[in-house]
Design a protein around this motif. Structure first.
Motif, PDB file in Angstrom:
ATOM      1  N   LEU B 118      38.915  68.058  92.994  1.00 53.97           N
ATOM      2  CA  LEU B 118      38.826  68.784  91.728  1.00 53.97           C
ATOM      3  C   LEU B 118      40.212  69.212  91.249  1.00 53.97           C
ATOM      4  CD1 LEU B 118      36.841  69.887  89.690  1.00 53.97           C
ATOM      5  CD2 LEU B 118      36.635  71.956  91.049  1.00 53.97           C
ATOM      6  N   ARG B 119      40.966  69.797  92.149  1.00 51.45           N
ATOM      7  CA  ARG B 119      42.299  70.290  91.801  1.00 51.45           C
ATOM      8  C   ARG B 119      43.230  69.132  91.414  1.00 51.45           C
ATOM      9  NH1 ARG B 119      45.603  73.350  89.660  1.00 51.45           N
ATOM     10  NH2 ARG B 119      47.546  73.879  90.637  1.00 51.45           N
ATOM     11  N   ALA B 120      43.126  68.022  92.135  1.00 55.87           N
ATOM     12  CA  ALA B 120      43.989  66.879  91.845  1.00 55.87           C
ATOM     13  C   ALA B 120      43.650  66.276  90.491  1.00 55.87           C
ATOM     14  CB  ALA B 120      43.858  65.826  92.937  1.00 55.87           C
ATOM     15  N   VAL B 121      42.366  66.245  90.143  1.00 52.63           N
ATOM     16  CA  VAL B 121      41.975  65.722  88.843  1.00 52.63           C
ATOM     17  C   VAL B 121      42.487  66.649  87.740  1.00 52.63           C
ATOM     18  CG1 VAL B 121      40.005  65.184  87.364  1.00 52.63           C
ATOM     19  CG2 VAL B 121      39.996  64.447  89.724  1.00 52.63           C
ATOM     20  N   PHE B 122      42.480  67.950  88.030  1.00 51.61           N
ATOM     21  CA  PHE B 122      43.047  68.914  87.089  1.00 51.61           C
ATOM     22  C   PHE B 122      44.518  68.632  86.839  1.00 51.61           C
ATOM     23  CE2 PHE B 122      39.845  72.334  86.900  1.00 51.61           C
ATOM     24  CZ  PHE B 122      40.046  72.668  85.578  1.00 51.61           C
ATOM     25  N   LEU B 123      45.199  68.196  87.867  1.00 46.79           N
ATOM     26  CA  LEU B 123      46.624  67.935  87.742  1.00 46.79           C
ATOM     27  C   LEU B 123      46.905  66.592  87.086  1.00 46.79           C
ATOM     28  CD1 LEU B 123      47.729  69.328  91.196  1.00 46.79           C
ATOM     29  CD2 LEU B 123      48.217  70.323  88.979  1.00 46.79           C
TER      30      LEU B 123
END
Lengths: 266, 248
Positions: B118-123
Protein backbone atom coordinates in the motif's frame (compact mmCIF):
# COMPACT_ATOMS: atom_id res chain seq x y z
CA UNK A 1 -4.04 31.58 -13.96
CA UNK A 2 -5.82 31.41 -17.27
CA UNK A 3 -9.14 29.63 -17.60
CA UNK A 4 -7.94 26.84 -19.87
CA UNK A 5 -4.95 26.22 -17.60
CA UNK A 6 -7.39 25.28 -14.81
CA UNK A 7 -9.16 22.96 -17.17
CA UNK A 8 -5.96 21.44 -18.44
CA UNK A 9 -4.73 20.72 -14.89
CA UNK A 10 -8.06 19.14 -13.97
CA UNK A 11 -7.97 16.83 -16.97
CA UNK A 12 -4.37 15.95 -16.13
CA UNK A 13 -5.46 15.12 -12.58
CA UNK A 14 -8.24 12.88 -13.87
CA UNK A 15 -5.89 11.18 -16.34
CA UNK A 16 -3.20 10.57 -13.73
CA UNK A 17 -5.85 9.48 -11.25
CA UNK A 18 -7.07 6.78 -13.60
CA UNK A 19 -3.49 5.70 -14.22
CA UNK A 20 -3.09 5.22 -10.46
CA UNK A 21 -6.10 2.97 -10.51
CA UNK A 22 -4.25 0.35 -8.47
CA UNK A 23 -3.94 2.74 -5.55
CA UNK A 24 -7.63 3.60 -5.65
CA UNK A 25 -8.43 -0.08 -5.70
CA UNK A 26 -6.18 -0.88 -2.72
CA UNK A 27 -7.65 2.01 -0.74
CA UNK A 28 -11.21 1.00 -1.56
CA UNK A 29 -10.62 -2.61 -0.58
CA UNK A 30 -8.79 -1.44 2.55
CA UNK A 31 -11.77 0.72 3.55
CA UNK A 32 -14.10 -2.24 3.23
CA UNK A 33 -11.81 -4.49 5.25
CA UNK A 34 -11.32 -1.84 7.89
CA UNK A 35 -15.02 -1.18 8.32
CA UNK A 36 -15.71 -4.82 9.09
CA UNK A 37 -12.41 -5.90 10.53
CA UNK A 38 -12.65 -8.90 12.82
CA UNK A 39 -16.34 -9.38 12.13
CA UNK A 40 -17.19 -12.85 10.81
CA UNK A 41 -19.78 -11.90 8.22
CA UNK A 42 -18.13 -8.57 7.42
CA UNK A 43 -19.79 -6.77 4.54
CA UNK A 44 -22.44 -9.50 4.44
CA UNK A 45 -24.01 -8.05 7.58
CA UNK A 46 -25.25 -5.22 5.42
CA UNK A 47 -26.52 -7.68 2.84
CA UNK A 48 -28.32 -9.68 5.48
CA UNK A 49 -30.04 -6.67 7.00
CA UNK A 50 -30.93 -5.44 3.52
CA UNK A 51 -32.44 -8.82 2.68
CA UNK A 52 -34.60 -8.71 5.79
CA UNK A 53 -35.68 -5.17 5.00
CA UNK A 54 -36.57 -6.09 1.41
CA UNK A 55 -38.63 -9.10 2.49
CA UNK A 56 -40.45 -7.07 5.13
CA UNK A 57 -41.19 -4.15 2.82
CA UNK A 58 -42.03 -6.49 -0.04
CA UNK A 59 -44.57 -8.43 1.96
CA UNK A 60 -46.22 -5.48 3.69
CA UNK A 61 -46.35 -3.24 0.61
CA UNK A 62 -47.62 -5.99 -1.64
CA UNK A 63 -50.73 -6.06 0.53
CA UNK A 64 -50.85 -2.29 0.76
CA UNK A 65 -50.67 -1.81 -3.00
CA UNK A 66 -52.56 -5.03 -3.85
CA UNK A 67 -49.63 -6.58 -5.72
CA UNK A 68 -48.79 -10.25 -6.18
CA UNK A 69 -45.84 -11.04 -4.00
CA UNK A 70 -44.13 -13.13 -6.68
CA UNK A 71 -43.82 -10.08 -8.89
CA UNK A 72 -43.52 -7.40 -6.26
CA UNK A 73 -40.70 -8.91 -4.20
CA UNK A 74 -38.22 -9.06 -7.12
CA UNK A 75 -39.29 -5.53 -8.02
CA UNK A 76 -38.45 -4.18 -4.57
CA UNK A 77 -35.25 -6.23 -4.42
CA UNK A 78 -33.88 -4.80 -7.69
CA UNK A 79 -34.88 -1.27 -6.88
CA UNK A 80 -33.68 -1.24 -3.33
CA UNK A 81 -30.28 -2.81 -4.00
CA UNK A 82 -29.51 -0.40 -6.83
CA UNK A 83 -30.97 2.63 -5.07
CA UNK A 84 -28.90 1.89 -1.98
CA UNK A 85 -25.82 1.84 -4.15
CA UNK A 86 -26.70 5.17 -5.76
CA UNK A 87 -27.58 6.90 -2.53
CA UNK A 88 -24.58 5.51 -0.64
CA UNK A 89 -22.31 6.71 -3.44
CA UNK A 90 -23.75 10.19 -3.21
CA UNK A 91 -23.55 10.32 0.59
CA UNK A 92 -19.98 9.00 0.49
CA UNK A 93 -18.92 11.58 -2.04
CA UNK A 94 -19.67 14.33 0.48
CA UNK A 95 -16.71 13.15 2.55
CA UNK A 96 -14.43 12.01 -0.27
CA UNK A 97 -11.79 14.69 0.21
CA UNK A 98 -12.36 15.43 3.88
CA UNK A 99 -11.80 11.77 4.71
CA UNK A 100 -8.61 11.75 2.63
CA UNK A 101 -7.14 14.87 4.21
CA UNK A 102 -4.31 12.90 5.81
CA UNK A 103 -3.14 11.97 2.33
CA UNK A 104 -3.98 15.16 0.51
CA UNK A 105 -2.07 17.32 2.99
CA UNK A 106 1.05 15.17 2.67
CA UNK A 107 1.44 14.27 -0.98
CA UNK A 108 0.40 15.57 -4.34
CA UNK A 109 -1.33 12.38 -5.52
CA UNK A 110 -4.12 13.21 -7.99
CA UNK A 111 -7.38 14.06 -6.25
CA UNK A 112 -9.17 11.78 -8.68
CA UNK A 113 -7.66 8.78 -6.89
CA UNK A 114 -9.90 9.49 -3.90
CA UNK A 115 -12.95 9.87 -6.09
CA UNK A 116 -12.21 6.46 -7.61
CA UNK A 117 -11.66 5.05 -4.15
CA UNK A 118 -15.18 6.12 -3.17
CA UNK A 119 -16.54 4.43 -6.29
CA UNK A 120 -14.59 1.23 -5.62
CA UNK A 121 -15.75 1.05 -2.01
CA UNK A 122 -19.38 1.48 -2.94
CA UNK A 123 -19.15 -0.89 -5.88
CA UNK A 124 -17.77 -3.61 -3.60
CA UNK A 125 -20.61 -3.00 -1.20
CA UNK A 126 -23.17 -3.19 -4.01
CA UNK A 127 -21.53 -6.36 -5.32
CA UNK A 128 -22.22 -8.03 -1.99
CA UNK A 129 -25.78 -6.80 -1.82
CA UNK A 130 -26.44 -7.81 -5.41
CA UNK A 131 -26.54 -11.47 -4.33
CA UNK A 132 -29.99 -10.69 -2.92
CA UNK A 133 -31.42 -10.32 -6.42
CA UNK A 134 -30.67 -13.83 -7.81
CA UNK A 135 -31.67 -15.20 -4.42
CA UNK A 136 -35.06 -13.52 -4.56
CA UNK A 137 -35.45 -14.48 -8.24
CA UNK A 138 -34.80 -18.10 -7.36
CA UNK A 139 -37.29 -18.15 -4.50
CA UNK A 140 -40.03 -16.44 -6.50
CA UNK A 141 -39.17 -18.31 -9.74
CA UNK A 142 -38.93 -14.99 -11.52
CA UNK A 143 -38.15 -15.45 -15.23
CA UNK A 144 -34.82 -14.18 -16.53
CA UNK A 145 -34.95 -12.45 -19.89
CA UNK A 146 -32.30 -11.53 -22.47
CA UNK A 147 -32.72 -7.87 -21.47
CA UNK A 148 -30.45 -8.60 -18.54
CA UNK A 149 -27.45 -7.79 -20.78
CA UNK A 150 -28.77 -4.22 -21.01
CA UNK A 151 -28.14 -3.95 -17.28
CA UNK A 152 -24.38 -4.06 -17.87
CA UNK A 153 -24.13 -0.72 -19.67
CA UNK A 154 -26.56 0.46 -16.99
CA UNK A 155 -23.99 -0.31 -14.29
CA UNK A 156 -21.29 1.55 -16.22
CA UNK A 157 -23.70 4.41 -16.66
CA UNK A 158 -24.36 4.69 -12.92
CA UNK A 159 -20.61 4.50 -12.25
CA UNK A 160 -19.98 7.34 -14.69
CA UNK A 161 -22.74 9.45 -13.12
CA UNK A 162 -21.32 8.74 -9.65
CA UNK A 163 -17.86 9.76 -10.80
CA UNK A 164 -18.90 13.18 -12.01
CA UNK A 165 -21.32 13.87 -9.17
CA UNK A 166 -18.57 12.89 -6.74
CA UNK A 167 -16.25 15.43 -8.35
CA UNK A 168 -18.65 18.30 -7.75
CA UNK A 169 -20.25 17.17 -4.48
CA UNK A 170 -16.85 16.27 -3.03
CA UNK A 171 -15.41 19.70 -3.79
CA UNK A 172 -18.45 21.67 -2.62
CA UNK A 173 -18.77 19.68 0.60
CA UNK A 174 -15.12 20.26 1.41
CA UNK A 175 -15.65 24.00 1.32
CA UNK A 176 -19.10 24.12 2.92
CA UNK A 177 -19.33 21.60 5.70
CA UNK A 178 -23.09 22.02 6.11
CA UNK A 179 -23.91 20.66 2.68
CA UNK A 180 -23.48 16.95 3.59
CA UNK A 181 -26.47 17.20 5.96
CA UNK A 182 -28.55 18.90 3.28
CA UNK A 183 -27.59 16.23 0.74
CA UNK A 184 -28.63 13.48 3.14
CA UNK A 185 -31.94 15.12 3.87
CA UNK A 186 -32.65 15.59 0.19
CA UNK A 187 -31.81 12.00 -0.62
CA UNK A 188 -34.40 10.88 1.87
CA UNK A 189 -36.99 12.92 0.04
CA UNK A 190 -35.90 11.50 -3.30
CA UNK A 191 -36.14 8.00 -1.93
CA UNK A 192 -39.85 8.52 -1.39
CA UNK A 193 -40.66 10.24 -4.65
CA UNK A 194 -38.77 7.64 -6.67
CA UNK A 195 -40.60 4.37 -7.40
CA UNK A 196 -38.44 2.08 -5.26
CA UNK A 197 -40.81 0.60 -2.74
CA UNK A 198 -44.08 1.40 -4.50
CA UNK A 199 -45.26 0.51 -8.01
CA UNK A 200 -45.66 3.25 -10.61
CA UNK A 201 -49.16 1.97 -11.34
CA UNK A 202 -50.28 2.98 -7.86
CA UNK A 203 -50.00 6.63 -8.88
CA UNK A 204 -52.92 8.32 -10.59
CA UNK A 205 -52.43 9.96 -13.99
CA UNK A 206 -51.77 13.47 -12.73
CA UNK A 207 -49.11 12.29 -10.31
CA UNK A 208 -47.18 10.29 -12.92
CA UNK A 209 -45.05 13.34 -13.70
CA UNK A 210 -43.03 12.82 -10.51
CA UNK A 211 -41.79 9.58 -12.05
CA UNK A 212 -41.60 10.77 -15.63
CA UNK A 213 -39.42 13.78 -14.89
CA UNK A 214 -37.49 12.22 -12.03
CA UNK A 215 -33.84 11.87 -13.06
CA UNK A 216 -33.20 9.44 -10.20
CA UNK A 217 -35.94 7.15 -11.49
CA UNK A 218 -34.54 7.26 -15.01
CA UNK A 219 -31.00 6.42 -13.87
CA UNK A 220 -32.28 3.71 -11.53
CA UNK A 221 -34.25 2.14 -14.36
CA UNK A 222 -31.12 1.86 -16.52
CA UNK A 223 -30.28 -1.17 -14.39
CA UNK A 224 -33.45 -2.30 -12.67
CA UNK A 225 -35.77 -2.51 -15.68
CA UNK A 226 -33.46 -4.71 -17.80
CA UNK A 227 -33.07 -6.98 -14.76
CA UNK A 228 -36.84 -7.42 -14.76
CA UNK A 229 -37.15 -8.08 -18.45
CA UNK A 230 -38.14 -4.57 -19.50
CA UNK A 231 -36.29 -2.40 -22.01
CA UNK A 232 -36.23 1.16 -20.66
CA UNK A 233 -38.13 3.58 -22.84
CA UNK A 234 -36.44 5.99 -25.20
CA UNK A 235 -37.63 8.84 -22.98
CA UNK A 236 -35.94 7.33 -19.97
CA UNK A 237 -32.71 6.86 -21.89
CA UNK A 238 -32.84 10.50 -22.98
CA UNK A 239 -33.62 11.78 -19.49
CA UNK A 240 -30.81 9.70 -18.00
CA UNK A 241 -28.35 10.83 -20.68
CA UNK A 242 -29.38 14.45 -20.17
CA UNK A 243 -28.80 14.10 -16.43
CA UNK A 244 -25.42 12.55 -17.12
CA UNK A 245 -24.42 15.48 -19.34
CA UNK A 246 -25.45 17.98 -16.67
CA UNK A 247 -23.51 16.05 -14.02
CA UNK A 248 -20.49 15.89 -16.30
CA UNK A 249 -20.45 19.61 -17.04
CA UNK A 250 -21.03 20.52 -13.39
CA UNK A 251 -18.47 18.01 -12.18
CA UNK A 252 -15.76 19.08 -14.59
CA UNK A 253 -16.43 22.77 -13.98
CA UNK A 254 -16.33 22.64 -10.17
CA UNK A 255 -13.37 20.30 -10.18
CA UNK A 256 -11.40 22.38 -12.67
CA UNK A 257 -12.17 25.62 -10.89
CA UNK A 258 -11.55 24.52 -7.30
CA UNK A 259 -9.30 21.46 -7.49
CA UNK A 260 -6.24 23.38 -6.33
CA UNK A 261 -8.22 24.92 -3.45
CA UNK A 262 -9.24 21.57 -1.92
CA UNK A 263 -6.09 21.27 0.15
CA UNK A 264 -6.50 24.84 1.43
CA UNK A 265 -9.98 24.04 2.70
CA UNK A 266 -9.03 20.92 4.62
CA UNK B 1 15.60 17.10 -15.98
CA UNK B 2 15.18 17.86 -12.32
CA UNK B 3 14.17 21.38 -11.51
CA UNK B 4 12.01 23.48 -9.21
CA UNK B 5 11.10 27.00 -10.19
CA UNK B 6 8.94 29.20 -7.98
CA UNK B 7 7.93 32.59 -9.32
CA UNK B 8 6.18 35.06 -7.03
CA UNK B 9 4.53 32.09 -5.36
CA UNK B 10 2.27 32.72 -2.38
CA UNK B 11 0.32 30.41 -0.13
CA UNK B 12 -2.64 32.04 1.59
CA UNK B 13 -5.22 30.40 3.79
CA UNK B 14 -8.61 31.90 4.32
CA UNK B 15 -9.87 31.12 7.79
CA UNK B 16 -13.62 31.30 7.58
CA UNK B 17 -14.48 30.61 11.18
CA UNK B 18 -11.94 32.81 12.97
CA UNK B 19 -12.74 36.09 14.63
CA UNK B 20 -10.74 39.03 13.45
CA UNK B 21 -7.84 39.64 15.73
CA UNK B 22 -7.27 42.45 18.16
CA UNK B 23 -4.42 44.94 18.17
CA UNK B 24 -3.20 43.51 21.45
CA UNK B 25 -2.81 40.05 19.88
CA UNK B 26 -0.99 41.66 17.02
CA UNK B 27 1.56 43.29 19.29
CA UNK B 28 2.16 40.10 21.22
CA UNK B 29 2.67 38.01 18.10
CA UNK B 30 6.18 36.65 17.88
CA UNK B 31 5.81 33.54 15.72
CA UNK B 32 3.88 32.47 12.65
CA UNK B 33 3.12 33.85 9.25
CA UNK B 34 1.60 37.22 8.54
CA UNK B 35 -2.11 37.46 9.35
CA UNK B 36 -4.12 39.74 7.11
CA UNK B 37 -7.67 40.42 5.99
CA UNK B 38 -9.68 39.34 3.00
CA UNK B 39 -10.61 41.84 0.32
CA UNK B 40 -13.79 42.86 2.10
CA UNK B 41 -12.29 42.70 5.56
CA UNK B 42 -14.74 39.90 6.33
CA UNK B 43 -12.38 37.01 6.88
CA UNK B 44 -8.96 36.33 8.27
CA UNK B 45 -6.25 35.45 5.80
CA UNK B 46 -3.01 33.81 6.79
CA UNK B 47 -0.16 34.57 4.44
CA UNK B 48 1.86 31.45 5.09
CA UNK B 49 4.23 32.21 2.22
CA UNK B 50 4.50 35.47 0.36
CA UNK B 51 6.06 36.23 -2.99
CA UNK B 52 8.58 33.40 -3.05
CA UNK B 53 11.12 33.31 -5.87
CA UNK B 54 13.32 30.29 -5.90
CA UNK B 55 15.16 28.30 -8.51
CA UNK B 56 16.56 24.87 -7.63
CA UNK B 57 18.47 22.82 -10.16
CA UNK B 58 20.16 19.43 -10.28
CA UNK B 59 22.65 19.06 -7.46
CA UNK B 60 21.09 21.60 -5.11
CA UNK B 61 21.39 20.80 -1.42
CA UNK B 62 19.17 23.36 0.23
CA UNK B 63 18.61 24.10 3.91
CA UNK B 64 15.50 25.88 5.22
CA UNK B 65 16.19 28.03 8.25
CA UNK B 66 13.72 29.98 10.35
CA UNK B 67 11.91 29.87 13.68
CA UNK B 68 8.64 28.03 14.35
CA UNK B 69 5.90 29.15 12.05
CA UNK B 70 8.22 30.98 9.67
CA UNK B 71 6.87 28.86 6.82
CA UNK B 72 9.38 26.02 6.58
CA UNK B 73 6.83 23.20 6.53
CA UNK B 74 4.53 25.12 4.22
CA UNK B 75 7.54 25.67 1.98
CA UNK B 76 8.23 21.93 1.90
CA UNK B 77 4.62 21.30 0.97
CA UNK B 78 4.76 23.91 -1.74
CA UNK B 79 7.90 22.26 -3.12
CA UNK B 80 6.28 18.84 -3.01
CA UNK B 81 3.25 20.05 -4.95
CA UNK B 82 0.81 19.52 -2.08
CA UNK B 83 -0.10 23.21 -2.18
CA UNK B 84 -0.49 24.75 -5.55
CA UNK B 85 0.36 28.42 -4.99
CA UNK B 86 -2.66 30.66 -4.48
CA UNK B 87 -0.79 33.31 -6.47
CA UNK B 88 2.24 33.09 -8.70
CA UNK B 89 3.48 29.85 -10.19
CA UNK B 90 5.33 26.71 -9.19
CA UNK B 91 7.00 24.44 -11.69
CA UNK B 92 8.19 21.12 -10.32
CA UNK B 93 10.01 18.72 -12.65
CA UNK B 94 10.96 15.33 -11.31
CA UNK B 95 9.57 12.69 -9.01
CA UNK B 96 9.18 14.15 -5.53
CA UNK B 97 9.33 12.17 -2.33
CA UNK B 98 8.68 13.97 0.90
CA UNK B 99 9.90 12.10 3.94
CA UNK B 100 7.53 14.14 6.09
CA UNK B 101 5.29 11.37 7.33
CA UNK B 102 6.85 7.95 6.87
CA UNK B 103 3.79 5.97 7.84
CA UNK B 104 1.29 7.90 5.76
CA UNK B 105 -1.13 5.61 3.99
CA UNK B 106 -0.55 2.67 6.26
CA UNK B 107 -3.56 0.92 7.63
CA UNK B 108 -3.37 -0.56 11.15
CA UNK B 109 -5.86 -3.31 10.35
CA UNK B 110 -3.82 -4.70 7.45
CA UNK B 111 -0.72 -6.84 7.77
CA UNK B 112 2.81 -5.51 7.45
CA UNK B 113 3.12 -7.19 4.08
CA UNK B 114 -0.07 -5.55 2.76
CA UNK B 115 1.06 -2.22 4.14
CA UNK B 116 4.38 -2.42 2.32
CA UNK B 117 2.46 -2.74 -0.92
CA UNK B 118 0.00 0.00 0.00
CA UNK B 119 2.71 2.44 1.01
CA UNK B 120 4.82 1.67 -2.06
CA UNK B 121 1.86 2.24 -4.37
CA UNK B 122 1.32 5.55 -2.60
CA UNK B 123 4.87 6.46 -3.45
CA UNK B 124 4.10 5.99 -7.12
CA UNK B 125 4.81 2.33 -7.86
CA UNK B 126 2.56 -0.08 -9.64
CA UNK B 127 1.09 -2.94 -7.62
CA UNK B 128 3.40 -5.44 -9.36
CA UNK B 129 6.51 -3.38 -8.60
CA UNK B 130 5.36 -2.99 -5.02
CA UNK B 131 4.93 -6.73 -4.59
CA UNK B 132 8.45 -7.34 -5.89
CA UNK B 133 9.72 -4.99 -3.21
CA UNK B 134 8.38 -6.97 -0.27
CA UNK B 135 11.27 -9.46 0.30
CA UNK B 136 13.90 -6.74 0.33
CA UNK B 137 11.99 -4.67 2.88
CA UNK B 138 11.16 -7.71 4.95
CA UNK B 139 14.86 -8.37 5.26
CA UNK B 140 15.79 -4.77 5.97
CA UNK B 141 13.13 -4.18 8.63
CA UNK B 142 13.99 -7.46 10.44
CA UNK B 143 10.34 -7.87 11.42
CA UNK B 144 10.25 -11.60 10.67
CA UNK B 145 6.95 -13.27 11.52
CA UNK B 146 5.42 -9.93 12.50
CA UNK B 147 5.13 -9.10 8.82
CA UNK B 148 2.05 -11.31 8.60
CA UNK B 149 0.35 -9.74 11.59
CA UNK B 150 -1.87 -6.63 11.45
CA UNK B 151 0.10 -3.45 11.97
CA UNK B 152 -1.87 -2.51 15.07
CA UNK B 153 0.12 -5.18 16.90
CA UNK B 154 3.40 -3.38 16.15
CA UNK B 155 5.28 -1.16 18.55
CA UNK B 156 5.91 2.40 17.41
CA UNK B 157 9.50 1.51 16.60
CA UNK B 158 8.49 -1.48 14.51
CA UNK B 159 5.98 0.57 12.53
CA UNK B 160 8.70 3.16 11.94
CA UNK B 161 11.09 0.51 10.64
CA UNK B 162 8.54 -0.61 8.11
CA UNK B 163 7.56 2.91 7.03
CA UNK B 164 11.18 3.92 6.76
CA UNK B 165 12.07 0.78 4.84
CA UNK B 166 9.47 1.39 2.15
CA UNK B 167 9.96 5.15 1.94
CA UNK B 168 13.68 4.72 1.30
CA UNK B 169 13.31 1.85 -1.15
CA UNK B 170 12.52 4.18 -4.00
CA UNK B 171 14.95 6.64 -5.51
CA UNK B 172 13.18 9.92 -6.13
CA UNK B 173 14.64 12.90 -7.99
CA UNK B 174 13.69 15.34 -5.27
CA UNK B 175 13.80 14.62 -1.55
CA UNK B 176 12.15 16.85 1.03
CA UNK B 177 12.73 16.37 4.75
CA UNK B 178 11.48 18.05 7.87
CA UNK B 179 14.28 17.48 10.38
CA UNK B 180 16.60 14.54 10.02
CA UNK B 181 14.95 11.16 10.46
CA UNK B 182 16.28 8.66 12.92
CA UNK B 183 14.70 5.29 13.54
CA UNK B 184 15.19 2.35 15.81
CA UNK B 185 17.83 1.32 18.30
CA UNK B 186 21.54 2.10 17.94
CA UNK B 187 22.37 -0.79 15.62
CA UNK B 188 19.37 -0.33 13.39
CA UNK B 189 19.86 3.44 13.36
CA UNK B 190 23.28 3.15 11.74
CA UNK B 191 21.94 0.74 9.15
CA UNK B 192 19.05 3.10 8.47
CA UNK B 193 21.39 6.05 8.19
CA UNK B 194 23.47 4.27 5.55
CA UNK B 195 20.32 3.51 3.58
CA UNK B 196 19.10 7.07 3.87
CA UNK B 197 22.47 8.48 2.77
CA UNK B 198 22.46 6.21 -0.23
CA UNK B 199 19.05 7.51 -1.19
CA UNK B 200 20.02 11.13 -0.58
CA UNK B 201 23.18 10.84 -2.68
CA UNK B 202 21.19 9.65 -5.66
CA UNK B 203 18.67 12.49 -5.48
CA UNK B 204 18.96 15.48 -7.80
CA UNK B 205 17.60 17.96 -5.30
CA UNK B 206 17.59 17.73 -1.53
CA UNK B 207 15.77 20.14 0.77
CA UNK B 208 15.99 19.86 4.56
CA UNK B 209 14.24 22.04 7.11
CA UNK B 210 15.94 21.87 10.46
CA UNK B 211 16.75 23.78 13.61
CA UNK B 212 20.00 21.91 14.01
CA UNK B 213 22.93 23.70 12.38
CA UNK B 214 25.05 20.57 12.64
CA UNK B 215 22.59 18.53 10.58
CA UNK B 216 22.36 21.24 7.96
CA UNK B 217 26.15 21.59 7.76
CA UNK B 218 26.44 17.88 7.12
CA UNK B 219 24.10 17.76 4.13
CA UNK B 220 23.60 21.21 2.67
CA UNK B 221 25.61 23.93 1.01
CA UNK B 222 22.96 26.53 0.28
CA UNK B 223 20.31 27.95 2.61
CA UNK B 224 17.27 30.17 2.61
CA UNK B 225 16.14 32.00 5.71
CA UNK B 226 12.40 32.35 6.10
CA UNK B 227 10.65 34.86 8.30
CA UNK B 228 6.90 35.54 8.34
CA UNK B 229 6.56 33.61 5.12
CA UNK B 230 9.14 35.56 3.15
CA UNK B 231 12.63 34.65 2.04
CA UNK B 232 14.79 37.23 3.72
CA UNK B 233 18.11 35.70 2.77
CA UNK B 234 19.29 33.20 0.18
CA UNK B 235 22.95 32.24 -0.03
CA UNK B 236 25.75 29.94 1.08
CA UNK B 237 24.85 27.96 4.18
CA UNK B 238 27.43 29.39 6.55
CA UNK B 239 26.59 33.01 5.76
CA UNK B 240 22.88 32.42 6.24
CA UNK B 241 23.41 30.53 9.49
CA UNK B 242 25.65 33.29 10.82
CA UNK B 243 23.10 35.99 10.03
CA UNK B 244 20.09 33.98 11.22
CA UNK B 245 21.66 33.06 14.53
CA UNK B 246 23.38 36.39 14.97
CA UNK B 247 20.11 38.28 14.94
CA UNK B 248 17.88 35.51 16.02
Amino acid sequence: MRKNAYFHLALKDIYLGFRQWGLAYLLGVGDTKQRYSRSKLGQFWITLSMLIFIIAIGVVYSFLFHQTLKVFLPYVACNYVIWSWMSASIIDSTTTFVQAQGYIKQTSIPRTVFVLRTLVRNFISMGHNFIIIPLVYLCTQHPVSWTIILALPGFLFILACSFFSCLSIGVICTRFRDIPQIVQAMLQVFMFVTPIMWPVTSLNESARVIVEYNPFAAILHMVTQPLQGIVPSLWEYSLASGTFLVLMVLGLYTFARFRARIVYWL
Amino acid sequence: MVEILLEHASVEFSIYNARSRSIRNDLLKRVGGHIGHGVNNDRVVIHALRDINLHLTEGTRLALVGHNGAGKSTMLRLLSGVYEPSAGSALIEGHVSSLLDLSMGMDPEQTGRENIILRAVFLGMSVAQAKALVPEIAEFSELGPYLDLPMRTYSAGMAMRLGFGVSTAIHPDIILMDEMISVGDARFASKAKARLHNMMDKAGILVIASHSSDTLRQYCDRAIWLEEGRIIMDGPLEEVLARAHGTG
